[in-house]
Design an enzyme around this catalytic site. Sequence first.
Site, PDB file in Angstrom:
ATOM      1  N   ASP A   1     -13.746  -3.501   1.000  1.00 27.65           N
ATOM      2  CA  ASP A   1     -12.497  -4.208   1.299  1.00 27.65           C
ATOM      3  C   ASP A   1     -12.798  -5.568   1.938  1.00 27.65           C
ATOM      4  O   ASP A   1     -13.928  -5.853   2.366  1.00 27.65           O
ATOM      5  CB  ASP A   1     -11.677  -3.324   2.259  1.00 27.65           C
ATOM      6  CG  ASP A   1     -10.180  -3.583   2.197  1.00 27.65           C
ATOM      7  OD1 ASP A   1      -9.771  -4.612   1.637  1.00 27.65           O
ATOM      8  OD2 ASP A   1      -9.423  -2.742   2.728  1.00 27.65           O
TER       9      ASP A   1
ATOM     10  N   ASP B   1      -1.891  -3.605  -2.885  1.00 29.65           N
ATOM     11  CA  ASP B   1      -1.441  -2.673  -1.849  1.00 29.65           C
ATOM     12  C   ASP B   1      -0.025  -2.189  -2.109  1.00 29.65           C
ATOM     13  O   ASP B   1       0.450  -1.296  -1.408  1.00 29.65           O
ATOM     14  CB  ASP B   1      -1.506  -3.337  -0.469  1.00 29.65           C
ATOM     15  CG  ASP B   1      -2.869  -3.167   0.168  1.00 29.65           C
ATOM     16  OD1 ASP B   1      -3.650  -2.315  -0.314  1.00 29.65           O
ATOM     17  OD2 ASP B   1      -3.166  -3.884   1.134  1.00 29.65           O
TER      18      ASP B   1
HETATM   19  C1  DGJ Z   1      -6.351  -2.930   2.625  1.00 24.20           C
HETATM   20  C2  DGJ Z   1      -6.530  -2.123   1.381  1.00 24.20           C
HETATM   21  O1  DGJ Z   1      -5.973  -2.753   0.279  1.00 24.20           O
HETATM   22  C3  DGJ Z   1      -5.931  -0.751   1.605  1.00 24.20           C
HETATM   23  O2  DGJ Z   1      -6.000  -0.008   0.419  1.00 24.20           O
HETATM   24  C4  DGJ Z   1      -6.659  -0.079   2.729  1.00 24.20           C
HETATM   25  O3  DGJ Z   1      -7.988   0.139   2.359  1.00 24.20           O
HETATM   26  C5  DGJ Z   1      -6.579  -0.923   3.981  1.00 24.20           C
HETATM   27  N1  DGJ Z   1      -6.989  -2.281   3.721  1.00 24.20           N
HETATM   28  C6  DGJ Z   1      -7.423  -0.331   5.069  1.00 24.20           C
HETATM   29  O4  DGJ Z   1      -7.501  -1.123   6.160  1.00 24.20           O
END
Ligand code: DGJ
Length: 753
Positions: A484, A554
């Site tokens: 990430d 997200d």
């Molecule tokens: C952003 C990501 O897109 C989410 O899926 C998740 O992993 C969060 N960060 C975790 O902090």
Amino acid sequence: MVAAADAAAAHLSVAIDWDPATRSFHLRNDALSYLLRVHANGALGGVHFGRPLAPGKARVELLGREFGGFDNRLGDPIALEYPTSGTGDFRIPAIEVEHADGSTVIDLTYAGHRIASGKPPIPGLPSTYVEDDAEAETLEVDLRDAASGIEVTLAWSVFRDIAAIARHARIRNAGRSAVRVTTAMSLSLDIPDAKWELVQLSGRWARERQVVRRALAPGRHSISSRRGASSHEHNPFLLLQRPATTEEQGEAIGFSLVYSGNFLAEAEVDSHDSTRIRLGINPEQFSWRLAPGEELATPEAVLVYSTAGQGGVSDAYHRLYRERLARGPWRDRPRPVVLNSWEGTYFDFDESKLLAMVAAAGDVGIELFVLDDGWFGRRDDDTSSLGDWVVDRRKLPNGVDGLARKVEEQGLRFGLWIEPEMISRRSRLFADHPDWAVGIPGRHATESRNQLVLDMPRGEIVDHLFGVLSDVLGSGPISYVKWDMNRNITEPFSAALPAERQGEFFHRYILGVYDLFGRLTRAFPEILFESCAGGGGRFDPGLLAFAPQTWTSDDTDAMERLPIQYGTSLVYPLSSMAAHVSAVPNHQVGRVTSLDTRAAVAFFGVFGYELDPTAMSAEDRVTVAAQVAFYKRHRELFQRGRFVRLRSPFDGDGNETAWLVVSADARRAIAGWYQVLNRPVPRVDRLRLRGLDASLDYRVTPWPARGDASGRASGGTRGGDELMSSGLILEGRGVEAVARGDFIARLFVLEAQ
Ligand code: DGJ
């Protein structure tokens, strides 16, 4: 693209010819031609990019009169391949250099060339590749600025089976004084007219890659990133299409940059209505010092040409990026169905909670459990611990390895979330190395999501991360990693760079990311990597070269995902798009959609769930088990089939989306149709399909199986000819149509008889 099915039948060819008489090059395959010439003054000009031209002809008209320089011809829209500024071309340049005396003029002339089979890599940068030299031919042309000794090598690789040309530049200082390169584009293309529309993929967090289209107009239009990542705002991609071009037909040219950092993609229409496109590292906040003997390589740009509309452009990118950009054993392997913990638990979990979720996931056939954020340091929220890649024993007393083994004992594989490039102020790493965070001494360092960014240009930081992450990944049976990156970069400055090299920060940051990604993927080839940046903030071809799949967004709401996945598919294959079913009310928009609708959208990608399965009703678990079984049965099709867009959520009022995946032999396909809001008095609607075999008969099975009119009317056996001319019947009638309600999805499985 030269379609896979046609490949066997047609005799495919790729060639690059040099004609010394006209000093011209002809790069071609069966789907495109690119003609270049060396002008009288030594400048290299692009003469034609587009439809394939027969080899061996003189092309007198195309080559035109020889260009001898800009004297007395100011404003003449001559086509140039790597334009400079300050000698009479007032359009946007591909290269700008500041010499030791402060002057900025550079004049590039032909100095030699090489033609060879295959496609060499670009050192330090991700790029497309070939597995056999017969798959591509490469032309390299050396250009030279006699006054300064600066040399530029331009490289074009034309693929045999795909209507694509990869292009990059290498800039060398063969002079005696250091220079500063302030613009270094990967590609510049001059097109002789401006009767085009420009399509871009733009958006924001949780709304990435929406299709935006406009007519070209005089002046400059650009999209770019200054955020240190390719960004949620704009994807490093442009498409030019004729106004009459559709999904199925018409001329279109794609421009895609294999890069994950600050980029620029720009079109300029000049006063003669000719169009120049340039694509590369964003010149804003960029400069690169080249000492004598040093070289700078630009990222790779990939040009695609199609006369089969937007669909043809996507076909080429999908195939190239799935088969010759993604790499490693997971490139071709079926990707597992995952349960990701994030929306199910956020930071609030312990081992027993996770193992209960794993057991429930196993019961419905899920294959891999991903432990997302919150497993390390003392991370109970997002204010601490990034950088401390050591398990939090309060939550996981048996360590990551202990948990991973228990997950494996339950018959699932185990995956782990990391965010390597970041550091929390509240972390042991920050206490030990406060100077490792990006920031300018004496200035406030801006936090975003309560975190700072590591100084990735520094080799010792990359070495440290490689060491600690290797320890974690080697500690137990870890089969998957989600990498990430949750903030963009502010106060850009590297403690490792001297003042005159601070302009290199952003590019060196991404080179550091690529270095770490390359080392980890080489050290752990069996691990499936997924990249992510606060959802799809770095969904770009650069990272696809390391991680064959990306967390698309997200936003997991099915209706929001329709335009996101649709837009993403312009460039990126379904095998790269991770898509999960989440709980309702949806956590991003509060919408309640049916479990079937959520799955029917997420199937078109790399499928998984992101919820707490222990909180589901018994009935929903039965539904989920059926969904997982359905996806596994058709996984090969969903992950590797040809994706065909049928109805756009960016057309009209955006109420409908439809698409289909079809196997290479066209014997199997699954079509999806989605409607956001129900409307009274449904029209008589037929969903015309594409990509099938007109000579075959298909058994059509609606999914989910139900008794409403759309199911009954569209079932049975139908001819491919009929499905592609008349189509599937979509309307429901009377009370059935009312009962449909909002947010519906219908899938149709087609199997040749
Ligand atoms: C952003 C990501 O897109 C989410 O899926 C998740 O992993 C969060 N960060 C975790 O902090």
